[in-house]
Design an enzyme around this catalytic site. Structure first.
Site, PDB file in Angstrom:
ATOM      1  N   CYS A 242      -7.308  33.658   7.843  1.00  0.00           N
ATOM      2  CA  CYS A 242      -7.999  32.406   7.571  1.00  0.00           C
ATOM      3  C   CYS A 242      -6.985  31.289   7.302  1.00  0.00           C
ATOM      4  CB  CYS A 242      -8.920  32.601   6.374  1.00  0.00           C
ATOM      5  SG  CYS A 242      -9.531  31.086   5.624  1.00  0.00           S
ATOM      6  N   GLU A 243      -7.162  30.171   7.956  1.00  0.00           N
ATOM      7  CA  GLU A 243      -6.200  29.082   7.781  1.00  0.00           C
ATOM      8  C   GLU A 243      -6.367  28.354   6.447  1.00  0.00           C
ATOM      9  OE1 GLU A 243      -8.208  25.257  10.011  1.00  0.00           O
ATOM     10  OE2 GLU A 243      -7.257  26.779  11.285  1.00  0.00           O
ATOM     11  N   HIS A 244      -7.449  28.633   5.736  1.00  0.00           N
ATOM     12  CA  HIS A 244      -7.665  27.973   4.456  1.00  0.00           C
ATOM     13  C   HIS A 244      -7.025  28.724   3.289  1.00  0.00           C
ATOM     14  CE1 HIS A 244     -11.474  26.345   6.592  1.00  0.00           C
ATOM     15  NE2 HIS A 244     -10.456  25.521   6.762  1.00  0.00           N
ATOM     16  N   HIS A 245      -6.979  30.067   3.369  1.00  0.00           N
ATOM     17  CA  HIS A 245      -6.446  30.854   2.263  1.00  0.00           C
ATOM     18  C   HIS A 245      -5.359  31.847   2.695  1.00  0.00           C
ATOM     19  CE1 HIS A 245     -10.578  29.685   0.964  1.00  0.00           C
ATOM     20  NE2 HIS A 245      -9.953  29.431  -0.179  1.00  0.00           N
TER      21      HIS A 245
ATOM     22  N   HIS B  66     -14.640  38.074   6.434  1.00  0.00           N
ATOM     23  CA  HIS B  66     -13.593  37.181   5.946  1.00  0.00           C
ATOM     24  C   HIS B  66     -13.238  37.555   4.513  1.00  0.00           C
ATOM     25  CE1 HIS B  66     -13.969  33.942   9.177  1.00  0.00           C
ATOM     26  NE2 HIS B  66     -14.858  34.866   9.494  1.00  0.00           N
TER      27      HIS B  66
ATOM     28  N   GLN C  43     -12.928  31.129  12.534  1.00  0.00           N
ATOM     29  CA  GLN C  43     -13.542  31.964  13.568  1.00  0.00           C
ATOM     30  C   GLN C  43     -14.165  31.143  14.696  1.00  0.00           C
ATOM     31  OE1 GLN C  43     -15.799  35.294  12.055  1.00  0.00           O
ATOM     32  NE2 GLN C  43     -17.132  35.312  13.835  1.00  0.00           N
TER      33      GLN C  43
ATOM     34  N   CYS D  36     -11.539  36.011   2.453  1.00  0.00           N
ATOM     35  CA  CYS D  36     -11.629  34.879   1.536  1.00  0.00           C
ATOM     36  C   CYS D  36     -13.007  34.807   0.903  1.00  0.00           C
ATOM     37  CB  CYS D  36     -11.306  33.568   2.257  1.00  0.00           C
ATOM     38  SG  CYS D  36     -12.396  33.195   3.637  1.00  0.00           S
TER      39      CYS D  36
END
Length: 214
Positions: free
Chosen positions: A99-102, A168, A140, A170
């Site tokens: 995940c590019e956020h976490h 995910h 995704q 996250c």
């Protein structure tokens, strides 16, 4: 490994890809040491002394997709199809992304299909294409679109369909902590979007396998 990374422009912009210098390995390892210290541990204790090196080597595997051109990957195609015109489906392709956020894992599977026009590609290349885009920082929705759009661009088939089912971390291991939840995304292009019977056939073909991730 190259010391230059390619920074992709924002979607919809016409600006070219801009070369960006990659930090040194030493800088990356120092960053890991800083995170260990920030977490509250001692990076010099026996169990952690080799961790910065191991993390950097792991990142080389996790994000190797940045070093591979997905268009070139599909470059070799075959014309000897004996006029085969039905859909080609690769089901249950194992998918591991981040995940590019976490920067925590996304684990699931991809189903990829296309209807050839006059050329086909080796099935291992389709699986590898999924891996190349997965081995990048992702969401995704973008991952699904990238796989489908690249197949459509290179093979120019009558239709492309990509469905991804994934858990995910996250969401399952932090935050609201909801294990067992699977996210499903899909991208249908050409005949898979306009031909209702073909769409039903594809969805029926991939519906036989169910698995819980995370």
């Amino acid at each position: 490994m190259s010391d230059v990374m390619l920074s992709e422009p924002d979607a919809g912009l016409a600006s070219p890809v801009v070369p960006r210098k990659r930090p040194t390995r030493e800088a990356a390892e120092l960053a890991v040491r800083t995170l260990i210290e920030w977490a509250g541990d001692d990076p010099d204790r026996e169990g952690l002394v080799g961790t910065p090196d191991r993390v950097v080597r792991a990142y080389e595997e996790f994000f190797e997709g940045y070093r591979i051109d997905p268009v070139d990957l599909l470059g070799r195609t075959f014309e000897e199809t004996q006029d085969y015109g039905d859909m080609v489906v690769l089901r249950d392709v194992r998918l591991e992304s981040h995940c590019e956020h976490h920067i925590v894992p996304i684990i699931g599977k991809a189903h990829v299909a296309y209807v050839p026009s006059d050329r086909v590609v080796g099935i291992s290349k389709l699986a590898r294409l999924v891996e190349v885009y997965a081995k990048r920082l992702q969401i995704q929705e973008t991952l699904t679109a990238q796989i489908a759009d690249t197949i459509n661009e290179v093979l120019k088939p009558k239709g492309v369909a990509v469905v991804i089912e994934a858990a995910h971390m996250c969401m399952t291991t932090r935050g609201i902590r909801k294990p067992g939840v699977t996210m499903v995304t899909r991208r249908l292009i050409g005949a898979f979007e306009t031909d209702a019977e073909l769409k039903r056939d594809f969805l029926s073909t991939i519906s036989g396998s169910r698995e819980t991730f995370g």
